[in-house]
Write a protein that holds these residues in place. Structure first.
Motif, PDB file in Angstrom:
ATOM      1  N   LEU A  55       0.845  -1.220  -0.013  1.00 16.35           N
ATOM      2  CA  LEU A  55       0.098  -0.031  -0.025  1.00 16.35           C
ATOM      3  C   LEU A  55       0.740   1.272   0.014  1.00 16.35           C
ATOM      4  CD1 LEU A  55      -2.681   1.538   0.480  1.00 16.35           C
ATOM      5  CD2 LEU A  55      -2.444   1.356   2.882  1.00 16.35           C
ATOM      6  N   ASP A  56       0.419   2.118  -0.867  1.00 16.42           N
ATOM      7  CA  ASP A  56       1.285   3.537  -0.930  1.00 16.42           C
ATOM      8  C   ASP A  56       0.422   4.615  -0.609  1.00 16.42           C
ATOM      9  OD1 ASP A  56       2.943   5.537  -1.498  1.00 16.42           O
ATOM     10  OD2 ASP A  56       3.102   5.248  -3.553  1.00 16.42           O
ATOM     11  N   LEU A  69       6.081  16.803  -8.705  1.00 15.38           N
ATOM     12  CA  LEU A  69       6.175  15.782  -9.643  1.00 15.38           C
ATOM     13  C   LEU A  69       7.401  15.128  -9.623  1.00 15.38           C
ATOM     14  CD1 LEU A  69       5.263  18.037 -12.625  1.00 15.38           C
ATOM     15  CD2 LEU A  69       4.010  16.401 -11.836  1.00 15.38           C
ATOM     16  N   ASP A  70       8.320  15.518  -9.220  1.00 13.02           N
ATOM     17  CA  ASP A  70       9.881  14.538  -8.800  1.00 13.02           C
ATOM     18  C   ASP A  70       9.638  13.586  -7.636  1.00 13.02           C
ATOM     19  OD1 ASP A  70      11.126  16.415 -10.639  1.00 13.02           O
ATOM     20  OD2 ASP A  70      12.104  17.604  -9.412  1.00 13.02           O
ATOM     21  N   PHE A  71       8.834  14.003  -6.757  1.00 13.34           N
ATOM     22  CA  PHE A  71       8.557  13.193  -5.646  1.00 13.34           C
ATOM     23  C   PHE A  71       7.950  12.005  -6.073  1.00 13.34           C
ATOM     24  CE2 PHE A  71       6.222  11.478  -2.365  1.00 13.34           C
ATOM     25  CZ  PHE A  71       7.178  11.057  -1.303  1.00 13.34           C
ATOM     26  N   PHE A  72       6.608  12.239  -6.576  1.00 11.70           N
ATOM     27  CA  PHE A  72       5.932  11.221  -7.068  1.00 11.70           C
ATOM     28  C   PHE A  72       6.441  10.320  -8.032  1.00 11.70           C
ATOM     29  CE2 PHE A  72       2.059  13.567  -5.051  1.00 11.70           C
ATOM     30  CZ  PHE A  72       1.986  12.638  -4.020  1.00 11.70           C
ATOM     31  N   GLY A  73       7.301  11.008  -8.819  1.00  7.80           N
ATOM     32  CA  GLY A  73       7.697  10.281 -10.060  1.00  7.80           C
ATOM     33  C   GLY A  73       8.854   9.312  -9.573  1.00  7.80           C
ATOM     34  N   LEU A 113       0.169  11.686 -12.427  1.00 10.92           N
ATOM     35  CA  LEU A 113       1.521  10.912 -12.806  1.00 10.92           C
ATOM     36  C   LEU A 113       1.884   9.646 -11.887  1.00 10.92           C
ATOM     37  CD1 LEU A 113       4.327  10.861 -14.107  1.00 10.92           C
ATOM     38  CD2 LEU A 113       5.260  12.363 -12.428  1.00 10.92           C
ATOM     39  N   GLN A 114       1.165   9.905 -10.730  1.00 11.21           N
ATOM     40  CA  GLN A 114       1.742   8.613  -9.879  1.00 11.21           C
ATOM     41  C   GLN A 114       0.804   7.476 -10.216  1.00 11.21           C
ATOM     42  OE1 GLN A 114       0.333   9.030  -5.729  1.00 11.21           O
ATOM     43  NE2 GLN A 114       2.112   7.923  -4.892  1.00 11.21           N
ATOM     44  N   GLU A 115      -0.497   7.854 -10.528  1.00 10.50           N
ATOM     45  CA  GLU A 115      -1.310   6.740 -11.122  1.00 10.50           C
ATOM     46  C   GLU A 115      -1.303   6.378 -12.472  1.00 10.50           C
ATOM     47  OE1 GLU A 115      -5.643   8.066 -11.003  1.00 10.50           O
ATOM     48  OE2 GLU A 115      -5.594   9.016  -9.325  1.00 10.50           O
ATOM     49  N   LYS A 116      -0.685   7.046 -13.385  1.00 11.45           N
ATOM     50  CA  LYS A 116      -0.286   6.516 -14.642  1.00 11.45           C
ATOM     51  C   LYS A 116       1.025   5.595 -14.492  1.00 11.45           C
ATOM     52  CE  LYS A 116       1.290   7.869 -19.178  1.00 11.45           C
ATOM     53  NZ  LYS A 116       2.352   6.910 -19.329  1.00 11.45           N
TER      54      LYS A 116
END
Length: 249
Positions: A55-56, A69-73, A113-116
């Protein structure tokens, strides 16, 4: 079963960890302070070894648009790569109801972005879209203005108790991946301005709430149904009015 909760020392993560452990499961509360870092990759291989599901519930430490964006990517890419190597059978991501309806919001862009990355990873997954927590209404009030008044959007909310969300996440994590989205929400729908006003009254906070359709929510204007489910959703059991009453006790 072994489960890994990434962000497992945070507000929601600790609740899920406690539920899984009480059910008799082995649980890794993965976070930098426990030696597991999804940004640097430290401890990920060991944490994922023999894990059934992950689980995230991580959260960006910054509201800088590029930083989000950098963190989630980076974090999500590292997690998915580690899970593929460990043959993890289910990845569950906590995201937000309305993510795709607020594209100008920097935080929501990070969640998109995270979901993708999760969808494209090849790891079986379920994405949980949650409405905002009841416990976060104070922070929303603080965003709206001065010590005397706060301007709050009239866009609707359907706030959910954190304990109800933790119950839903635990159930989804222990279930089978659906390869899609599960939405969860509280039982009561009302304008955000009304919810914040009722919260402040229950807390004995004298700030006046100004209902403003154009008041920004983290920099973006809300439409009426931006942040609420538009289809089927799992509904939490905690009534907002009852929860507010408990604050004064």
């Amino acid at each position: 079963m072994k489960y890994v909760v990434v962000g497992g020392t945070g507000f929601i993560g600790t609740k899920v960890v406690a539920r899984l452990r009480s059910a008799g499961h082995e649980v890794i509360a993965a976070a930098p302070e426990t030696g597991v870092n999804s940004i640097t990759g430290e401890g990920l291989e060991q944490a994922m070894a023999n894990a059934h599901a992950v689980l995230d519930v991580t959260n960006s430490p910054t509201f800088d648009p590029q930083g989000i964006l950098d963190f989630f990517g980076v974090s999500t890419s590292n997690l998915m790569n580690a899970e593929k190597k460990a043959n993890v059978r289910h990845h569950v991501l906590l995201s937000i109801v309305g993510t795709d309806r607020l594209p100008d919001n920097a935080y929501f862009q990070g969640k998109i972005l995270q979901e993708k990355l999760v969808r494209d990873s090849g790891v079986p997954f379920t994405i949980v879209h949650s409405t905002q927590f009841m416990e976060f209404l104070g922070a929303i009030a603080d965003l709206g203005g001065t010590n005397e008044e706060t301007r709050i959007s009239t866009g609707h909310v359907q706030v959910i108790a954190a304990n109800d969300l933790a119950d839903a996440l635990s159930d989804v994590l222990m279930g089978d991946p659906i390869g899609g989205i599960v939405e969860v929400a509280g039982p009561n729908r009302e304008p955000m301005s009304d919810a914040v006003s009722r919260y402040l009254t229950a807390k004995g906070d004298a700030r006046r709430v100004v209902a403003d359709p154009d008041a920004p929510y983290f920099g973006a204007r809300l439409e009426r149904d931006t942040l609420v489910p538009v289809g089927e959703a799992r509904i939490g059991k905690t009534n907002f009015s009852q929860w507010l009453t408990s604050l004064a006790q």
